[in-house]
Write a protein that holds these residues in place. Structure first.
Motif, PDB file in Angstrom:
ATOM      1  N   VAL A 150      -8.704  15.012  12.678  1.00  0.00           N
ATOM      2  CA  VAL A 150      -9.158  13.532  12.535  1.00  0.00           C
ATOM      3  C   VAL A 150      -9.184  12.789  13.623  1.00  0.00           C
ATOM      4  O   VAL A 150      -7.901  12.631  14.193  1.00  0.00           O
ATOM      5  CB  VAL A 150      -8.788  12.960  11.070  1.00  0.00           C
ATOM      6  N   LEU A 151     -10.432  12.583  14.540  1.00  0.00           N
ATOM      7  CA  LEU A 151     -10.384  11.692  15.697  1.00  0.00           C
ATOM      8  C   LEU A 151      -9.879  10.194  15.289  1.00  0.00           C
ATOM      9  O   LEU A 151     -10.612   9.706  14.394  1.00  0.00           O
ATOM     10  CB  LEU A 151     -11.668  11.670  16.300  1.00  0.00           C
ATOM     11  N   ILE A 204      -0.851   4.774   1.019  1.00  0.00           N
ATOM     12  CA  ILE A 204      -1.081   4.601   2.651  1.00  0.00           C
ATOM     13  C   ILE A 204       0.385   4.957   3.426  1.00  0.00           C
ATOM     14  O   ILE A 204       0.501   5.802   4.403  1.00  0.00           O
ATOM     15  CB  ILE A 204      -1.724   3.489   3.242  1.00  0.00           C
ATOM     16  N   LYS A 245       0.780  -1.379  -0.081  1.00  0.00           N
ATOM     17  CA  LYS A 245      -0.072   0.025  -0.003  1.00  0.00           C
ATOM     18  C   LYS A 245       1.033   1.405  -0.044  1.00  0.00           C
ATOM     19  O   LYS A 245       1.043   1.960   1.179  1.00  0.00           O
ATOM     20  CB  LYS A 245      -0.765  -0.007   1.299  1.00  0.00           C
ATOM     21  N   LEU A 290     -10.164   5.160   7.409  1.00  0.00           N
ATOM     22  CA  LEU A 290      -9.897   4.258   8.358  1.00  0.00           C
ATOM     23  C   LEU A 290     -11.020   3.626   8.542  1.00  0.00           C
ATOM     24  O   LEU A 290     -12.238   4.225   9.009  1.00  0.00           O
ATOM     25  CB  LEU A 290      -9.392   5.084   9.633  1.00  0.00           C
ATOM     26  N   GLY A 291     -10.795   2.065   8.935  1.00  0.00           N
ATOM     27  CA  GLY A 291     -12.169   1.486   9.363  1.00  0.00           C
ATOM     28  C   GLY A 291     -11.863  -0.208   9.384  1.00  0.00           C
ATOM     29  O   GLY A 291     -10.626  -0.543   9.223  1.00  0.00           O
ATOM     30  N   ARG A 292     -12.760  -0.821   9.749  1.00  0.00           N
ATOM     31  CA  ARG A 292     -12.661  -2.181   9.804  1.00  0.00           C
ATOM     32  C   ARG A 292     -12.703  -2.836   8.341  1.00  0.00           C
ATOM     33  O   ARG A 292     -13.077  -2.312   7.422  1.00  0.00           O
ATOM     34  CB  ARG A 292     -14.019  -3.045  10.511  1.00  0.00           C
ATOM     35  N   LYS A 350     -19.606   3.280   8.672  1.00  0.00           N
ATOM     36  CA  LYS A 350     -18.592   3.062   9.696  1.00  0.00           C
ATOM     37  C   LYS A 350     -17.179   3.234   9.390  1.00  0.00           C
ATOM     38  O   LYS A 350     -16.156   2.627   9.566  1.00  0.00           O
ATOM     39  CB  LYS A 350     -18.765   1.439  10.296  1.00  0.00           C
ATOM     40  N   LEU A 351     -16.740   4.202   8.593  1.00  0.00           N
ATOM     41  CA  LEU A 351     -15.699   4.527   8.198  1.00  0.00           C
ATOM     42  C   LEU A 351     -15.157   6.033   8.746  1.00  0.00           C
ATOM     43  O   LEU A 351     -16.103   6.820   8.777  1.00  0.00           O
ATOM     44  CB  LEU A 351     -15.483   4.512   6.717  1.00  0.00           C
ATOM     45  N   THR A 352     -13.956   6.287   8.904  1.00  0.00           N
ATOM     46  CA  THR A 352     -13.445   7.675   9.228  1.00  0.00           C
ATOM     47  C   THR A 352     -12.615   8.259   8.164  1.00  0.00           C
ATOM     48  O   THR A 352     -11.570   7.456   7.569  1.00  0.00           O
ATOM     49  CB  THR A 352     -12.589   7.514  10.610  1.00  0.00           C
ATOM     50  N   PHE A 381     -10.863   2.358  18.195  1.00  0.00           N
ATOM     51  CA  PHE A 381     -10.590   3.227  16.866  1.00  0.00           C
ATOM     52  C   PHE A 381     -11.915   3.848  16.641  1.00  0.00           C
ATOM     53  O   PHE A 381     -12.861   3.285  16.814  1.00  0.00           O
ATOM     54  CB  PHE A 381     -10.307   2.376  15.727  1.00  0.00           C
ATOM     55  N   ALA A 382     -11.966   5.251  16.302  1.00  0.00           N
ATOM     56  CA  ALA A 382     -13.056   6.011  16.152  1.00  0.00           C
ATOM     57  C   ALA A 382     -13.565   5.675  14.809  1.00  0.00           C
ATOM     58  O   ALA A 382     -13.560   6.660  13.776  1.00  0.00           O
ATOM     59  CB  ALA A 382     -12.907   7.459  16.139  1.00  0.00           C
ATOM     60  N   ILE A 383     -14.250   4.597  14.570  1.00  0.00           N
ATOM     61  CA  ILE A 383     -14.781   4.339  13.145  1.00  0.00           C
ATOM     62  C   ILE A 383     -16.338   4.306  13.395  1.00  0.00           C
ATOM     63  O   ILE A 383     -17.166   3.343  12.451  1.00  0.00           O
ATOM     64  CB  ILE A 383     -14.189   3.114  12.662  1.00  0.00           C
ATOM     65  N   GLY A 384     -16.924   5.086  14.172  1.00  0.00           N
ATOM     66  CA  GLY A 384     -18.441   4.974  14.292  1.00  0.00           C
ATOM     67  C   GLY A 384     -19.086   3.936  14.684  1.00  0.00           C
ATOM     68  O   GLY A 384     -20.158   3.555  14.412  1.00  0.00           O
ATOM     69  N   GLU A 385     -18.369   2.929  15.477  1.00  0.00           N
ATOM     70  CA  GLU A 385     -19.144   1.863  15.879  1.00  0.00           C
ATOM     71  C   GLU A 385     -19.916   1.864  17.060  1.00  0.00           C
ATOM     72  O   GLU A 385     -20.764   1.230  17.519  1.00  0.00           O
ATOM     73  CB  GLU A 385     -18.182   0.502  16.073  1.00  0.00           C
ATOM     74  N   ILE A 408      -8.358  -3.502  11.940  1.00  0.00           N
ATOM     75  CA  ILE A 408      -8.661  -2.065  11.444  1.00  0.00           C
ATOM     76  C   ILE A 408      -7.522  -1.793  10.647  1.00  0.00           C
ATOM     77  O   ILE A 408      -6.355  -1.789  10.924  1.00  0.00           O
ATOM     78  CB  ILE A 408      -8.823  -1.522  12.774  1.00  0.00           C
ATOM     79  N   LEU A 409      -7.835  -0.822   9.580  1.00  0.00           N
ATOM     80  CA  LEU A 409      -6.706  -0.641   8.773  1.00  0.00           C
ATOM     81  C   LEU A 409      -7.009   0.560   7.992  1.00  0.00           C
ATOM     82  O   LEU A 409      -8.333   1.157   8.099  1.00  0.00           O
ATOM     83  CB  LEU A 409      -6.331  -1.549   7.534  1.00  0.00           C
ATOM     84  N   MET A 410      -5.951   1.300   7.584  1.00  0.00           N
ATOM     85  CA  MET A 410      -6.031   2.358   6.649  1.00  0.00           C
ATOM     86  C   MET A 410      -5.880   1.920   5.193  1.00  0.00           C
ATOM     87  O   MET A 410      -5.196   1.128   5.070  1.00  0.00           O
ATOM     88  CB  MET A 410      -4.901   3.395   6.974  1.00  0.00           C
ATOM     89  N   GLU A 411      -7.117   2.488   4.452  1.00  0.00           N
ATOM     90  CA  GLU A 411      -6.835   2.036   3.089  1.00  0.00           C
ATOM     91  C   GLU A 411      -7.458   3.058   2.015  1.00  0.00           C
ATOM     92  O   GLU A 411      -8.085   4.094   2.508  1.00  0.00           O
ATOM     93  CB  GLU A 411      -7.975   0.766   2.968  1.00  0.00           C
TER      94      GLU A 411
END
Lengths: 230, 532
Positions: A181-182, A137, A134, B510-512, B464-466, A196-200, B437-440
């Motif tokens: 960004v949080l 990234i 990647k 960022l997300g699952r 459910k992504l940031t 991790f802040a991914i809206g879960e 959890i990864l950045m993609e």
């Protein structure tokens, strides 16, 4: 103010020292090679020449009393293991960070009592692998985490009496208010784990909770001000 | 008179894509050692030959039924077609005509049709008289009815099998390497056989009371004895004859062991190249693989990670112990110096490799390999390791795309661990993809649902992504804030709601793993949808 001792002066310790904020930390470098001592002194670092194999010498540095963290950055794994073992015997609570040259040494260092093992070769290998898999990234992470640009990952502890107390993470909208960004939250109600802040999940923020944010340092400081001033 | 249409026809063939395509197809099918098609063809031909031999052997004592006859006809047709195709592939006649014609034009001499045709014929005759073509031809003959006597040529059909496998070529190669030794041995053996033949005939002829009737018997006996086979159908009876036998048996042992040792040592010497050839053959079938130069700790770590991804790679290292490790892990490897042009070329730097990793522990060698790789392939992706900070710029100068410093990264992580332990966990978590959890990156394909969409209109929260940022090389975005230059494009951190996504932009989230993959699938699907 944290008191830190770094054993061994080399590329690794140089990099670590320059990344540590010397305003908030008291750092001493231990080295026996006169040439290396001189070059560390030239850079303005506090150095001492003592034999790490001697417990008395270690105690004289303050291990067991005032020292919070030691870095075992000696070049030979067996030296690091010996040092870790000695330091752990003197102080049960000291934070020991050691480098390992191989997977086997890493296990031995853990057994000797190190808190965190860093394997430079493994990390390097993983980074190269990331770069292949990647590239975009990895470049971004390089620019942020590894600080080539003014983008940083920072952690912010919510103090008591902060305006953020008793609010919810979903209402933070840091990206609009602060250009941040949080990335994650440590919700003390749920333990020390980083979420991790991914809206879960919507986290209720209390004093002592930690926010991990990504952004330019000016914005991070502004946010810190905002959090503490309330 | 004939010249004009001939030349015209030659040019026609040269420019006809259909002709070129079909010739290429048959080349791939019959001759190209690297094509997959050839190996399938070879296998089916081996089966065909075996079956036909079976039928022919059967027909020695039985009468073939109709199916058998038909099969035999079919095999012969296949063989003939194959023979003709190979003759066609052997040389490009139209090119000969063209080159002759152009030469004549240039020198201003008349174009001779006869001479040209003669040249073409010479080339084709060269094919017809090559050993392998003769075998092919002889393999066709046994089924020619009036020549049933030629059944003996059936053997050639079996010889034909060699054409479809590499082993005979390898064996011939090995032997030809030891020409000198084998010749010496053959001369020595020739003398020995000659002397013993004469001697045994003198001692053991019927008039002396023996049973060697003539010179042919004597020769036959010599060969049987010297090879230590010793059938015993002809045995010496006289004192002199027995002396000759003793001498011949003793020297026969010597000759035999000498011969064995030559063959063994030839194979030993050839083993390395044979193995290397197999490595290259394996490589040539791969595509998009990675060359890892240096198999120390870093190289091993990378190899282990690439294996997990099922990404093909080849390891090059000079160190015996490192190579042993690569061997143990069943990696493709070359034990040689990666800074040599030939080694990198053989490793496929210009034929299928996508990246070169220079990760030896020595910066000087890394610079050298980087330079060599960049020289050999200006477009390849080179990632190099620098052990000292002062060498980073040198590696970039030598042509590396990325330079990694193991100690820099580790020192930084160590510092981060003390200063900001939680942030450290976050970084490590994202770097190592812990907890899924990864950045993609999400690529904005043309015509996909993301194209021309405003950032504010994409519901990242619901998915459910940031959103972290957008990478783009598009100049339209340049006036926006939070711009960071990354290589030849820009990274826009935390873009505003009215940021419009354009084709080829990349959205970083960022997300699952599931959420990211699900969104990626939707984007993929949407780009296939016809434009309304």
């Amino acid at each position: 103010m944290k008191k830190i001792i770094i054993f061994g002066y080399n590329n690794l310790s140089y990099e670590a020292v320059s990344r540590l904020d010397q305003k908030y930390q008291d750092i001493v470098i231990i080295e026996t090679d006169p040439a290396l001592i001189q070059s560390a002194k030239d850079k303005g670092y506090n150095t001492k020449n003592i034999d790490f194999r001697c417990d008395v010498a270690l105690k004289s540095l303050g291990i067991g009393k005032s020292i919070d963290v030691i870095f075992c950055f000696l070049l030979e794994d067996f030296n690091n293991i010996f040092l870790t073992l000695s330091a752990r015997a003197i102080d049960k609570n000291i934070n020991i960070i050691a480098i390992a040259g191989s997977a086997q040494s890493a296990e031995k260092l853990i057994a000797a009592g190190a808190n965190k093992i860093i394997d430079p070769y493994q990390i390097c290998g993983q980074k190269i692998h990331e770069l292949i898999k990647k590239p975009d990234i990895t470049n971004i992470i390089d620019h942020t985490v590894f600080g080539r640009d003014d983008l940083h990952i920072a952690e912010i502890i919510i103090p008591t009496g902060s305006s953020l107390e008793n609010t919810y993470s979903s209402t933070l909208s840091l990206n609009e208010q602060f250009n941040l960004v949080l990335i994650g939250i440590v919700d003390k109600e749920l333990g020390d784990k980083l979420h991790f802040a991914i809206g879960e999940k919507d986290h209720k923020l209390d004093a002592g909770d930690i926010l991990v944010v990504l952004g330019p340092s000016r914005e991070i400081n502004a946010f810190k001000q905002e959090v503490t001033n309330a | 008179m004939l010249a004009k249409p001939l030349v015209y026809f030659a040019y026609l063939l040269k420019t006809s894509p259909y002709y070129q395509k079909s010739k290429r197809f048959f080349y791939n099918l019959l001759e190209n050692p690297q094509s997959k098609m050839k190996s399938y063809f070879d296998i089916s031909m081996i089966c065909l030959v075996m079956l036909s031999v079976f039928f022919l052997v059967y027909s020695v004592e039985h009468k073939l039924n109709e199916i058998g006859e038909f099969f035999e006809q079919f095999v012969v047709v296949v063989f003939i077609v194959e023979y003709l195709l190979r003759a066609w592939l052997f040389s490009d006649s139209h090119l000969i005509i063209i080159s002759e014609y152009e030469r004549a034009e240039y020198l201003n001499i008349p174009f001779s049709v006869i001479k040209t045709l003669k040249k073409i014929l010479e080339k084709k005759l060269e094919y017809i008289f090559s050993l392998i073509a003769i075998i092919d031809l002889l393999a066709i003959l046994p089924s020619y009815r009036p020549l049933r006597i030629m059944r003996i040529l059936l053997i050639f059909r079996l010889f034909k099998l060699f054409r479809y496998s590499n082993s005979i070529k390898v064996f011939a190669d090995v032997l030809s390497n030891k020409r000198f030794e084998l010749l010496t041995l053959a001369i020595f053996m020739g003398f020995l056989v000659f002397i013993s033949t004469i001697a045994i005939y003198l001692f053991e002829n019927p008039s002396s009371g023996g049973n060697v009737r003539h010179l042919y018997d004597a020769f036959y006996w010599s060969i049987v004895t010297i090879s230590t086979v010793g059938y015993g159908d002809i045995t010496p009876l006289t004192f002199g004859g027995r002396l000759v036998t003793i001498a011949l048996i003793l020297s026969g042992l010597g000759v035999l062991s000498f011969f064995t040792s030559i063959i063994v040592s030839a194979f030993n010497e050839k083993m390395y190249t044979l193995r290397e050839n197999r490595t290259y053959a394996e490589l040539s079938r791969l595509d998009n693989f990675i060359i890892i130069c240096g198999f120390g700790r870093v190289g091993q770590e990378i190899a282990a990670n690439l294996t997990k991804d099922q990404q093909a790679f080849i390891v090059i290292d000079t160190d015996e112990n490192n190579i042993k490790l690569a061997k143990k892990n069943n990696y493709i490897y070359i034990q040689d110096d990666a800074s040599q042009n030939t080694i990198l070329t053989n490793a496929g730097i210009n034929s299928g490799a996508s990246s070169v990793l220079c990760v030896t522990g020595n910066d000087v060698i890394n610079v050298y390999i980087t330079l060599t790789s960049r020289f050999l392939n200006p477009d390849i992706n080179i990632i190099a390791r620098a052990n000292r900070a002062d060498n980073v710029n040198k590696l970039y100068q030598a042509g590396a795309n990325n330079v990694i410093q193991p100690f820099e990264v580790s020192g930084l992580l160590a510092a981060e661990h003390v200063g900001q332990p939680v942030a450290f966990e976050a970084i490590l978590g994202i770097l190592q993809e812990q907890k899924q959890i990864l950045m993609e990156t999400l690529i904005v394909y043309p015509n996909s649902l993301l194209e021309n969409k405003l950032i504010g209109d994409i519901d990242f929260k619901h998915r459910k992504l940031t959103l972290v940022g957008v990478i783009s090389a598009n100049k339209i975005h340049l006036k926006r804030r939070n711009r960071y230059k990354v290589k030849n494009q820009h990274f826009y951190f935390n873009p505003e709601n009215h940021f419009e996504l354009l084709a080829q932009d990349m959205v970083i989230v960022l997300g699952r793993k599931y959420s990211i993959e699900h969104f990626q699938d939707q984007i993929e699907k949407s780009k296939l949808r016809p434009v309304k």
